[in-house]
Design a protein around this motif. Structure first.
Motif, PDB file in Angstrom:
ATOM      1  N   MET A   1       4.012   1.963  -0.199  1.00  0.00           N
ATOM      2  CA  MET A   1       4.538   0.667   0.236  1.00  0.00           C
ATOM      3  C   MET A   1       5.926   0.437  -0.357  1.00  0.00           C
ATOM      4  SD  MET A   1       3.164  -3.230  -0.549  1.00  0.00           S
ATOM      5  CE  MET A   1       3.505  -3.086  -2.300  1.00  0.00           C
ATOM      6  N   VAL A   2       6.048   0.628  -1.672  1.00  0.00           N
ATOM      7  CA  VAL A   2       7.340   0.410  -2.331  1.00  0.00           C
ATOM      8  C   VAL A   2       8.370   1.416  -1.810  1.00  0.00           C
ATOM      9  CG1 VAL A   2       8.570   0.304  -4.530  1.00  0.00           C
ATOM     10  CG2 VAL A   2       6.235  -0.593  -4.368  1.00  0.00           C
ATOM     11  N   ALA A   3       7.961   2.659  -1.644  1.00  0.00           N
ATOM     12  CA  ALA A   3       8.872   3.681  -1.112  1.00  0.00           C
ATOM     13  C   ALA A   3       9.399   3.271   0.260  1.00  0.00           C
ATOM     14  CB  ALA A   3       8.160   5.027  -1.035  1.00  0.00           C
ATOM     15  N   GLY A   4       8.557   2.668   1.061  1.00  0.00           N
ATOM     16  CA  GLY A   4       8.970   2.191   2.382  1.00  0.00           C
ATOM     17  C   GLY A   4      10.054   1.131   2.294  1.00  0.00           C
ATOM     18  N   PHE A   5       9.955   0.261   1.293  1.00  0.00           N
ATOM     19  CA  PHE A   5      10.977  -0.776   1.106  1.00  0.00           C
ATOM     20  C   PHE A   5      12.328  -0.153   0.748  1.00  0.00           C
ATOM     21  CE2 PHE A   5       7.380  -3.744  -0.472  1.00  0.00           C
ATOM     22  CZ  PHE A   5       7.096  -4.158   0.819  1.00  0.00           C
ATOM     23  N   LEU A   6      12.308   0.990   0.056  1.00  0.00           N
ATOM     24  CA  LEU A   6      13.547   1.609  -0.427  1.00  0.00           C
ATOM     25  C   LEU A   6      14.308   2.366   0.655  1.00  0.00           C
ATOM     26  CD1 LEU A   6      12.286   2.816  -3.904  1.00  0.00           C
ATOM     27  CD2 LEU A   6      13.593   0.749  -3.356  1.00  0.00           C
ATOM     28  N   GLY A   7      13.612   2.754   1.703  1.00  0.00           N
ATOM     29  CA  GLY A   7      14.265   3.391   2.847  1.00  0.00           C
ATOM     30  C   GLY A   7      15.065   4.634   2.502  1.00  0.00           C
ATOM     31  N   SER A   8      16.229   4.769   3.123  1.00  0.00           N
ATOM     32  CA  SER A   8      17.044   5.982   2.980  1.00  0.00           C
ATOM     33  C   SER A   8      17.707   6.101   1.607  1.00  0.00           C
ATOM     34  CB  SER A   8      18.102   6.040   4.079  1.00  0.00           C
ATOM     35  OG  SER A   8      18.996   4.949   3.949  1.00  0.00           O
ATOM     36  N   ASN A   9      17.680   5.056   0.805  1.00  0.00           N
ATOM     37  CA  ASN A   9      18.202   5.125  -0.562  1.00  0.00           C
ATOM     38  C   ASN A   9      17.304   5.989  -1.449  1.00  0.00           C
ATOM     39  OD1 ASN A   9      19.988   4.416  -2.726  1.00  0.00           O
ATOM     40  ND2 ASN A   9      18.584   2.815  -3.362  1.00  0.00           N
ATOM     41  N   LEU A  10      16.038   6.100  -1.085  1.00  0.00           N
ATOM     42  CA  LEU A  10      15.066   6.853  -1.877  1.00  0.00           C
ATOM     43  C   LEU A  10      15.242   8.359  -1.665  1.00  0.00           C
ATOM     44  CD1 LEU A  10      12.499   6.803  -3.707  1.00  0.00           C
ATOM     45  CD2 LEU A  10      11.176   6.812  -1.584  1.00  0.00           C
ATOM     46  N   ILE A  11      15.393   9.083  -2.761  1.00  0.00           N
ATOM     47  CA  ILE A  11      15.468  10.545  -2.712  1.00  0.00           C
ATOM     48  C   ILE A  11      14.061  11.117  -2.815  1.00  0.00           C
ATOM     49  CG2 ILE A  11      16.298  12.624  -3.899  1.00  0.00           C
ATOM     50  CD1 ILE A  11      18.511  10.978  -2.533  1.00  0.00           C
ATOM     51  N   LYS A  12      13.292  10.640  -3.797  1.00  0.00           N
ATOM     52  CA  LYS A  12      11.910  11.086  -3.997  1.00  0.00           C
ATOM     53  C   LYS A  12      11.234  10.125  -4.954  1.00  0.00           C
ATOM     54  CE  LYS A  12      12.567  14.148  -7.964  1.00  0.00           C
ATOM     55  NZ  LYS A  12      12.354  15.479  -8.521  1.00  0.00           N
ATOM     56  N   TYR A  13       9.905  10.221  -5.010  1.00  0.00           N
ATOM     57  CA  TYR A  13       9.185   9.507  -6.051  1.00  0.00           C
ATOM     58  C   TYR A  13       8.098  10.414  -6.594  1.00  0.00           C
ATOM     59  CZ  TYR A  13       5.430   8.113  -2.722  1.00  0.00           C
ATOM     60  OH  TYR A  13       4.397   8.084  -1.813  1.00  0.00           O
TER      61      TYR A  13
ATOM     62  N   GLY B   1       4.993   5.633 -12.604  1.00  0.00           N
ATOM     63  CA  GLY B   1       5.535   5.875 -11.270  1.00  0.00           C
ATOM     64  C   GLY B   1       7.049   5.891 -11.385  1.00  0.00           C
ATOM     65  N   THR B   2       7.682   6.852 -10.735  1.00  0.00           N
ATOM     66  CA  THR B   2       9.134   6.983 -10.845  1.00  0.00           C
ATOM     67  C   THR B   2       9.756   7.103  -9.466  1.00  0.00           C
ATOM     68  OG1 THR B   2       8.822   8.163 -12.932  1.00  0.00           O
ATOM     69  CG2 THR B   2      10.984   8.312 -11.928  1.00  0.00           C
ATOM     70  N   PHE B   3      10.800   6.332  -9.253  1.00  0.00           N
ATOM     71  CA  PHE B   3      11.582   6.400  -8.025  1.00  0.00           C
ATOM     72  C   PHE B   3      12.969   6.936  -8.370  1.00  0.00           C
ATOM     73  CE2 PHE B   3       8.625   2.878  -7.331  1.00  0.00           C
ATOM     74  CZ  PHE B   3       8.048   3.262  -6.128  1.00  0.00           C
ATOM     75  N   TYR B   4      13.455   7.896  -7.589  1.00  0.00           N
ATOM     76  CA  TYR B   4      14.815   8.401  -7.732  1.00  0.00           C
ATOM     77  C   TYR B   4      15.590   7.898  -6.522  1.00  0.00           C
ATOM     78  CZ  TYR B   4      13.011  11.558 -11.304  1.00  0.00           C
ATOM     79  OH  TYR B   4      12.427  12.078 -12.433  1.00  0.00           O
ATOM     80  N   VAL B   5      16.636   7.109  -6.788  1.00  0.00           N
ATOM     81  CA  VAL B   5      17.417   6.518  -5.707  1.00  0.00           C
ATOM     82  C   VAL B   5      18.903   6.822  -5.905  1.00  0.00           C
ATOM     83  CG1 VAL B   5      15.749   4.671  -5.249  1.00  0.00           C
ATOM     84  CG2 VAL B   5      17.587   4.278  -6.887  1.00  0.00           C
ATOM     85  N   LYS B   6      19.647   6.686  -4.815  1.00  0.00           N
ATOM     86  CA  LYS B   6      21.084   6.978  -4.845  1.00  0.00           C
ATOM     87  C   LYS B   6      21.891   5.840  -5.470  1.00  0.00           C
ATOM     88  CE  LYS B   6      20.392   8.901  -0.346  1.00  0.00           C
ATOM     89  NZ  LYS B   6      20.765   8.797   1.055  1.00  0.00           N
ATOM     90  N   SER B   7      21.482   4.616  -5.220  1.00  0.00           N
ATOM     91  CA  SER B   7      22.297   3.461  -5.595  1.00  0.00           C
ATOM     92  C   SER B   7      21.440   2.362  -6.223  1.00  0.00           C
ATOM     93  CB  SER B   7      22.987   2.917  -4.342  1.00  0.00           C
ATOM     94  OG  SER B   7      23.437   1.599  -4.522  1.00  0.00           O
TER      95      SER B   7
END
Length: 135
Positions: free
Chosen positions: A60-72, A93-99
């Motif tokens: 769900m959270v990954a969906g909110f992050l969209g194209s900014n998300l590299i991986k989780y 839980g870890t999210f890797y994002v561009k910005s």
């Protein structure tokens, strides 16, 4: 026969070299990414439903992050680094994002939905660390 063996060795060496280079480029590509770590500290009486977290909350959270998300990634705590000491975290839980700006813009309007979902998998208040990958 010797020629076939020689050609096979050349191909095998080339494949290993290419694989090694690909792996190095992936790691180098992570430098500069924003890492959002959501850590769930262990404490007596606290619960954590890993299945729900893996299949519902994190997607769900990954969906909110969209194209900014590299991986989780999702980690399940097993033990402390010091024998016979309590587990420091039940899960991370870890999210890797561009910005970071785009991350905040995506999370802000969805903050209430994210927090409301906590009750479906845990009674732990998470500790959140936002950092930059430097190596």
């Amino acid at each position: 026969m010797k020629l076939k063996l020689f050609v096979s060795l050349i191909l095998l060496t080339t494949c290993f070299a290419a694989f090694g280079q690909e792996k190095q480029n992936v790691a180098a590509g992570e430098k500069g990414l924003i890492k959002v770590s959501v850590m769930y500290p262990y404490a007596e009486g606290k619960t954590f439903n890993m299945e729900y977290y893996e299949t519902k909350h994190m997607p769900m959270v990954a969906g909110f992050l969209g194209s900014n998300l590299i991986k989780y990634t999702i980690e399940k705590g097993l033990a402390s680094g010091i024998p016979n000491q309590p587990l420091p975290f039940m899960a991370i839980g870890t999210f890797y994002v561009k910005s970071i700006t785009d991350y905040q813009a995506a999370i802000g309007p969805n903050r209430d939905a994210i927090r409301a979902d906590f009750q479906n998998y845990t009674n732990i208040t998470p500790v959140i660390l936002v950092s930059e990958v430097t190596k």
